[in-house]
Enzyme design. Sequence first.
Site, short mmCIF file in Angstrom:
data_model
loop_
_atom_site.label_atom_id
_atom_site.label_comp_id
_atom_site.label_asym_id
_atom_site.label_seq_id
_atom_site.Cartn_x
_atom_site.Cartn_y
_atom_site.Cartn_z
N TRP A 101 52.75 42.09 35.18
CA TRP A 101 52.08 41.52 36.35
C TRP A 101 52.82 40.32 36.90
O TRP A 101 52.93 40.14 38.11
CB TRP A 101 50.62 41.20 36.03
CG TRP A 101 49.86 42.43 35.65
CD1 TRP A 101 49.32 42.71 34.44
CD2 TRP A 101 49.59 43.57 36.48
NE1 TRP A 101 48.73 43.96 34.46
CE2 TRP A 101 48.88 44.50 35.70
CE3 TRP A 101 49.88 43.90 37.81
CZ2 TRP A 101 48.46 45.73 36.20
CZ3 TRP A 101 49.46 45.12 38.31
CH2 TRP A 101 48.75 46.02 37.51
N ASP A 171 47.46 33.48 37.61
CA ASP A 171 46.71 34.74 37.70
C ASP A 171 45.88 34.85 36.43
O ASP A 171 46.41 35.00 35.34
CB ASP A 171 47.72 35.90 37.80
CG ASP A 171 47.06 37.28 37.71
OD1 ASP A 171 45.84 37.35 37.54
OD2 ASP A 171 47.81 38.29 37.79
N LYS A 195 37.95 43.05 35.65
CA LYS A 195 38.12 43.07 34.21
C LYS A 195 36.96 42.36 33.52
O LYS A 195 36.23 42.96 32.73
CB LYS A 195 39.45 42.44 33.83
CG LYS A 195 40.57 43.32 34.31
CD LYS A 195 41.86 42.63 34.48
CE LYS A 195 42.80 43.48 35.29
NZ LYS A 195 42.96 44.85 34.79
C1 PLP Z 1 46.80 40.10 34.95
C2 PLP Z 1 46.69 41.07 36.06
N1 PLP Z 1 47.12 40.72 37.29
C3 PLP Z 1 47.03 41.57 38.33
C4 PLP Z 1 46.49 42.82 38.19
C5 PLP Z 1 46.41 43.72 39.39
O1 PLP Z 1 45.13 43.70 39.86
P1 PLP Z 1 44.66 44.55 41.12
O2 PLP Z 1 44.61 45.95 40.66
O3 PLP Z 1 43.33 43.97 41.44
O4 PLP Z 1 45.64 44.35 42.20
C6 PLP Z 1 46.01 43.22 36.93
C7 PLP Z 1 45.37 44.50 36.63
O5 PLP Z 1 45.14 45.42 37.17
C8 PLP Z 1 46.13 42.32 35.85
O6 PLP Z 1 45.71 42.67 34.62
#
Ligand code: PLP
Length: 360
Positions: A101, A171, A195
């Site tokens: 991520w 994040d 989550k």
């Molecule tokens: C730490 C983290 N950041 C970003 C994301 C991406 O999130 P989204 O699917 O809401 O864009 C996720 C998981 O999906 C994640 O676990």
Amino acid sequence: MSRVYNFSAGPAVLPEEVLKQAAAEMLDFNGSGMSINEMSHRSKAFDNVIQTAEQDIRDLMNIPDNYKVLFLQGGASQQFAAVPMNLMQNKKAAYIVTGQWAKKALAEAKKYGDAIEVASSADKTFSYIPDCSDLAIPEDADYVYICENNTIYGTKFKKLPNTKGHILVSDVSSCFLSEPVNVNDYGVIYGGVQKNVGPAGLVISIIREDLIRDDVPDFVPTMLKWKTQADNGSLYNTPNCWAIYMCGLVFKWLKEQGGLTEMKRRNEEKAKILYDYLDSSKMFKGTVRKEDRSLMNVPFVTDSEELNAKFIAQATENGLVSLKGHRTVGGMRASIYNAMPKEGVQKLVDFMDKFEKENN
Ligand SMILES: Cc1ncc(COP(=O)(O)O)c(C=O)c1O
């Protein structure tokens, strides 16, 4: 009705009380004669929902008045772009890469400026958090970026990096509201809620007011300019009303449970049950350096792909579901968010123990 213990990394388990309340209110929200999904986002009833949700998250996280709380769409991934678009005044930023991520966020930021990697744990498959006490952060960096809890690899920053006076952007998607944080340590905290907090499709960004600027580059889409959303109370366009409502119910639930201090206590207790077992098992092994272990996402493996698959299949038959590890890591991963009861973790460990005895 038969509910399973759901160890999904996200969308993930939600508190049963909250789901029941949402079900009870589905046809008639608060005497309105309609569902929350059917009413105008400009109605008095919805205004009360979003205002109350904001106040409750402010109370839970002790968010200072000089921070805005924005309820946004596009998921956490869209903030990968919004962060550099809104913060890159000098067109320079420092990223700490502790997993997929953060890597994706860095790749996105590179589209808008000189985003550099100042630390990484890629050398050991992101199984640890690098030493961030003395990083080579460029003087003119607009911010330092971390992914605080790495959902895929199961690591967590136990200590925030030394940003050398620069703004910290974090994040927190997979550790949101799992323990108390000091909001003042951050310029921006954001997380996809799917989550630990609510249904998919909503990202909450908590942003220090002075970082919400009007003078962002012309190319920045109106919708991605934080000021647009801040000036309109997250109602510039039609928001994800359902997710905001659901998060509001979860915030109330968290308050009733005793807030984030109590969540931390419970999360530590639950994680200890699983990690203690992993440390004693001859068959199952945790994949993360001990001091960097996440309280939320616990990856583990056996030394055989065949055993992993057999374990996942048998666990599923026993009502312990979504234990397959991320496709880039393999093995297993148990996500044990706020809404996972202690009994669920105990059941998992009991099952692992039984499986180990039967298969050694
Ligand atoms: C730490 C983290 N950041 C970003 C994301 C991406 O999130 P989204 O699917 O809401 O864009 C996720 C998981 O999906 C994640 O676990």
